[in-house]
Each structure stands twice: as C-alpha cells, then as structure tokens.
Design a protein around this motif. Sequence first.
Motif, PDB file in Angstrom:
ATOM      1  N   GLN A   1       0.774  -1.170   0.070  1.00 35.42           N
ATOM      2  CA  GLN A   1       0.017   0.183  -0.088  1.00 35.42           C
ATOM      3  C   GLN A   1       0.914   1.157  -0.094  1.00 35.42           C
ATOM      4  O   GLN A   1       1.865   1.340   0.568  1.00 35.42           O
ATOM      5  CB  GLN A   1      -0.827   0.009   1.147  1.00 35.42           C
ATOM      6  N   VAL A   2       0.405   2.226  -0.942  1.00 36.74           N
ATOM      7  CA  VAL A   2       1.417   3.333  -0.990  1.00 36.74           C
ATOM      8  C   VAL A   2       0.218   4.628  -0.722  1.00 36.74           C
ATOM      9  O   VAL A   2      -0.717   4.663  -1.519  1.00 36.74           O
ATOM     10  CB  VAL A   2       2.129   3.600  -2.412  1.00 36.74           C
ATOM     11  N   GLN A   3       0.445   5.280   0.333  1.00 39.97           N
ATOM     12  CA  GLN A   3      -0.291   6.643   0.518  1.00 39.97           C
ATOM     13  C   GLN A   3       0.305   7.737  -0.109  1.00 39.97           C
ATOM     14  O   GLN A   3       1.735   8.007   0.286  1.00 39.97           O
ATOM     15  CB  GLN A   3      -0.619   6.804   1.923  1.00 39.97           C
ATOM     16  N   LEU A   4      -0.509   8.405  -0.730  1.00 40.35           N
ATOM     17  CA  LEU A   4      -0.015   9.789  -1.596  1.00 40.35           C
ATOM     18  C   LEU A   4      -0.502  10.828  -1.040  1.00 40.35           C
ATOM     19  O   LEU A   4      -1.845  11.043  -0.862  1.00 40.35           O
ATOM     20  CB  LEU A   4      -0.025   9.591  -2.978  1.00 40.35           C
ATOM     21  N   VAL A   5       0.172  12.059  -0.843  1.00 35.29           N
ATOM     22  CA  VAL A   5      -0.461  13.208  -0.197  1.00 35.29           C
ATOM     23  C   VAL A   5       0.230  14.371  -1.136  1.00 35.29           C
ATOM     24  O   VAL A   5       1.301  14.724  -1.306  1.00 35.29           O
ATOM     25  CB  VAL A   5       0.023  13.539   1.090  1.00 35.29           C
ATOM     26  N   GLU A   6      -1.026  15.308  -1.738  1.00 36.13           N
ATOM     27  CA  GLU A   6      -0.420  16.339  -2.518  1.00 36.13           C
ATOM     28  C   GLU A   6      -0.645  17.568  -1.877  1.00 36.13           C
ATOM     29  O   GLU A   6      -1.179  17.473  -0.800  1.00 36.13           O
ATOM     30  CB  GLU A   6      -1.535  16.546  -4.049  1.00 36.13           C
ATOM     31  N   SER A   7       0.388  18.477  -2.105  1.00 35.31           N
ATOM     32  CA  SER A   7       0.602  19.963  -1.644  1.00 35.31           C
ATOM     33  C   SER A   7       1.028  20.698  -2.659  1.00 35.31           C
ATOM     34  O   SER A   7       1.561  20.315  -3.730  1.00 35.31           O
ATOM     35  CB  SER A   7       1.206  19.798  -0.397  1.00 35.31           C
ATOM     36  N   GLY A   8       0.677  21.988  -2.499  1.00 34.83           N
ATOM     37  CA  GLY A   8       1.128  23.057  -3.111  1.00 34.83           C
ATOM     38  C   GLY A   8       0.220  23.927  -4.179  1.00 34.83           C
ATOM     39  O   GLY A   8       0.415  24.859  -4.778  1.00 34.83           O
ATOM     40  N   GLY A   9      -1.193  23.373  -3.970  1.00 34.23           N
ATOM     41  CA  GLY A   9      -1.933  23.928  -4.717  1.00 34.23           C
ATOM     42  C   GLY A   9      -2.584  25.578  -4.344  1.00 34.23           C
ATOM     43  O   GLY A   9      -1.993  25.904  -3.058  1.00 34.23           O
ATOM     44  N   GLY A  10      -3.258  26.149  -4.746  1.00 34.83           N
ATOM     45  CA  GLY A  10      -3.504  27.481  -4.552  1.00 34.83           C
ATOM     46  C   GLY A  10      -4.204  28.465  -5.477  1.00 34.83           C
ATOM     47  O   GLY A  10      -4.499  27.833  -6.568  1.00 34.83           O
ATOM     48  N   LEU A  11      -4.162  29.576  -5.267  1.00 25.29           N
ATOM     49  CA  LEU A  11      -4.873  30.615  -6.138  1.00 25.29           C
ATOM     50  C   LEU A  11      -3.502  31.337  -6.756  1.00 25.29           C
ATOM     51  O   LEU A  11      -2.723  31.962  -6.135  1.00 25.29           O
ATOM     52  CB  LEU A  11      -5.723  31.597  -5.357  1.00 25.29           C
ATOM     53  N   VAL A  12      -3.758  31.459  -8.086  1.00 25.69           N
ATOM     54  CA  VAL A  12      -2.604  32.146  -8.758  1.00 25.69           C
ATOM     55  C   VAL A  12      -3.529  33.001  -9.741  1.00 25.69           C
ATOM     56  O   VAL A  12      -4.276  32.587 -10.485  1.00 25.69           O
ATOM     57  CB  VAL A  12      -1.462  31.273  -9.123  1.00 25.69           C
ATOM     58  N   GLN A  13      -2.670  34.266 -10.128  1.00 28.70           N
ATOM     59  CA  GLN A  13      -3.300  34.719 -11.439  1.00 28.70           C
ATOM     60  C   GLN A  13      -2.627  34.122 -12.695  1.00 28.70           C
ATOM     61  O   GLN A  13      -1.664  33.399 -12.699  1.00 28.70           O
ATOM     62  CB  GLN A  13      -2.553  36.130 -11.518  1.00 28.70           C
TER      63      GLN A  13
ATOM     64  N   LEU B   1       2.973  27.372 -10.295  1.00 32.83           N
ATOM     65  CA  LEU B   1       2.962  26.934  -9.013  1.00 32.83           C
ATOM     66  C   LEU B   1       3.645  25.634  -8.874  1.00 32.83           C
ATOM     67  O   LEU B   1       3.782  24.981  -9.992  1.00 32.83           O
ATOM     68  CB  LEU B   1       1.492  26.639  -8.482  1.00 32.83           C
ATOM     69  N   ARG B   2       4.110  24.964  -7.966  1.00 28.90           N
ATOM     70  CA  ARG B   2       4.891  23.651  -8.072  1.00 28.90           C
ATOM     71  C   ARG B   2       3.965  22.895  -7.153  1.00 28.90           C
ATOM     72  O   ARG B   2       3.874  22.935  -5.870  1.00 28.90           O
ATOM     73  CB  ARG B   2       6.298  23.642  -7.385  1.00 28.90           C
ATOM     74  N   LEU B   3       3.636  21.807  -7.652  1.00 35.48           N
ATOM     75  CA  LEU B   3       2.719  20.455  -6.799  1.00 35.48           C
ATOM     76  C   LEU B   3       3.664  19.630  -6.259  1.00 35.48           C
ATOM     77  O   LEU B   3       4.579  19.224  -7.159  1.00 35.48           O
ATOM     78  CB  LEU B   3       1.529  20.164  -7.630  1.00 35.48           C
ATOM     79  N   SER B   4       3.658  19.139  -5.208  1.00 34.88           N
ATOM     80  CA  SER B   4       4.311  18.043  -4.568  1.00 34.88           C
ATOM     81  C   SER B   4       3.380  16.896  -4.346  1.00 34.88           C
ATOM     82  O   SER B   4       2.229  17.108  -3.916  1.00 34.88           O
ATOM     83  CB  SER B   4       5.080  18.581  -3.371  1.00 34.88           C
ATOM     84  N   CYS B   5       4.004  15.686  -4.374  1.00 29.55           N
ATOM     85  CA  CYS B   5       3.278  14.516  -4.250  1.00 29.55           C
ATOM     86  C   CYS B   5       4.365  13.405  -3.420  1.00 29.55           C
ATOM     87  O   CYS B   5       5.171  12.913  -3.828  1.00 29.55           O
ATOM     88  CB  CYS B   5       2.994  13.746  -5.405  1.00 29.55           C
ATOM     89  N   ALA B   6       3.927  13.537  -2.052  1.00 34.65           N
ATOM     90  CA  ALA B   6       4.813  12.821  -1.079  1.00 34.65           C
ATOM     91  C   ALA B   6       4.394  11.416  -0.987  1.00 34.65           C
ATOM     92  O   ALA B   6       2.866  11.308  -0.561  1.00 34.65           O
ATOM     93  CB  ALA B   6       4.706  13.564   0.050  1.00 34.65           C
ATOM     94  N   ALA B   7       5.044  10.339  -0.783  1.00 36.22           N
ATOM     95  CA  ALA B   7       4.566   8.969  -0.833  1.00 36.22           C
ATOM     96  C   ALA B   7       5.130   8.567   0.714  1.00 36.22           C
ATOM     97  O   ALA B   7       5.975   8.935   1.173  1.00 36.22           O
ATOM     98  CB  ALA B   7       5.057   8.115  -2.195  1.00 36.22           C
ATOM     99  N   SER B   8       4.406   7.599   1.103  1.00 38.21           N
ATOM    100  CA  SER B   8       4.398   7.034   2.452  1.00 38.21           C
ATOM    101  C   SER B   8       5.649   5.867   2.519  1.00 38.21           C
ATOM    102  O   SER B   8       6.140   5.571   3.467  1.00 38.21           O
ATOM    103  CB  SER B   8       3.202   6.404   2.958  1.00 38.21           C
ATOM    104  N   ARG B   9       5.951   5.311   1.374  1.00 36.50           N
ATOM    105  CA  ARG B   9       6.747   4.098   1.487  1.00 36.50           C
ATOM    106  C   ARG B   9       7.919   4.284   0.511  1.00 36.50           C
ATOM    107  O   ARG B   9       7.920   4.929  -0.580  1.00 36.50           O
ATOM    108  CB  ARG B   9       6.058   2.878   1.126  1.00 36.50           C
ATOM    109  N   ARG B  10       9.148   3.393   0.981  1.00 35.89           N
ATOM    110  CA  ARG B  10      10.150   3.608  -0.068  1.00 35.89           C
ATOM    111  C   ARG B  10       9.804   2.876  -1.577  1.00 35.89           C
ATOM    112  O   ARG B  10      10.782   3.184  -2.480  1.00 35.89           O
ATOM    113  CB  ARG B  10      11.355   2.987   0.772  1.00 35.89           C
ATOM    114  N   THR B  11       8.994   1.820  -1.228  1.00 38.67           N
ATOM    115  CA  THR B  11       8.503   1.360  -2.559  1.00 38.67           C
ATOM    116  C   THR B  11       8.026   2.182  -3.776  1.00 38.67           C
ATOM    117  O   THR B  11       8.072   1.952  -4.895  1.00 38.67           O
ATOM    118  CB  THR B  11       7.890   0.257  -2.309  1.00 38.67           C
ATOM    119  N   PHE B  12       7.785   3.400  -3.310  1.00 36.91           N
ATOM    120  CA  PHE B  12       7.395   4.425  -4.152  1.00 36.91           C
ATOM    121  C   PHE B  12       8.437   4.761  -5.464  1.00 36.91           C
ATOM    122  O   PHE B  12       8.011   4.906  -6.362  1.00 36.91           O
ATOM    123  CB  PHE B  12       7.569   5.903  -3.505  1.00 36.91           C
TER     124      PHE B  12
END
Length: 122
Positions: free
Chosen positions: A1-13, A18-29
């Motif tokens: 099982q791999v859990q993924l968490v995105e971040s970096g979104g927002g409001l921009v003109q 923007l730079r989005l990130s996707c962080a994974a929970s396991r080294r098997t990523f």
Amino acid sequence: QVQLVESGGGLVQAGGSLRLSCAASRRTFSSYAVGWFRQGPGKEREFVSAINWSGSSTYYADSVKGRFTISRDNAKNTAYLQMNSLKPEDTAVYYCAASPTKTVYDRAYNYWGQGTQVTVSS
C-alpha cells in the motif's frame, strides 16, 4: 500500500507559477511510475503528465507541454509538477497517482492522492 499526499495548490493569477508536490509514504514509491491528473469543474478527469520510476522518461498532455515539468526525487519519496504560464483553463483539482508503468490511462494507477485545488484567475 502506498499513500500519496499532494500539496502546493492554491490561487494564482494567469501567467503565474505553482509547484505541486506528491509525497509518498513508502520507499517502494521509487519502483512506481507517477502520473498527474486533473479534474476541472464540470469536466472529466484528464491526464496531465507522467514519469517513469527512475525519472528518465516523461510524457505530457499536449495542453500542458512546454509549460509544465514533471520530476521526482526518489530519495525523498516525492514527485513534483512545476506549472508555469498558468491559464484559467488549468483550474482543476490535481491528483497524483502511482502505477507499475508510465501510462496515460488512469485505470492503470493503483494508488491516488486526495487532490489539491489549483485556481487560476484571469
């Protein structure tokens, strides 16, 4: 099982970045390809970009080619989507996903993040 968490979104003109990130929970990523998808208001989910497990191969939808850059840092179990020259039509919830192979087909992706909202104002 791999859990993924995105971040970096927002409001921009429009024209911004923007730079989005996707962080994974396991080294098997590091053994998975990563894809980015998006779903705009009233639209179906669509493919944006994908990168293979090592980062040596990438692919982009025509709509973002030349503006977005996908990358990954396996030492940090994180993938990125750098978005430049943003347009109002890029407004969507952006999802990262992991798959055994680099592909544009969302059904091939086993693991998905919860999504991060990107809003581009005109």
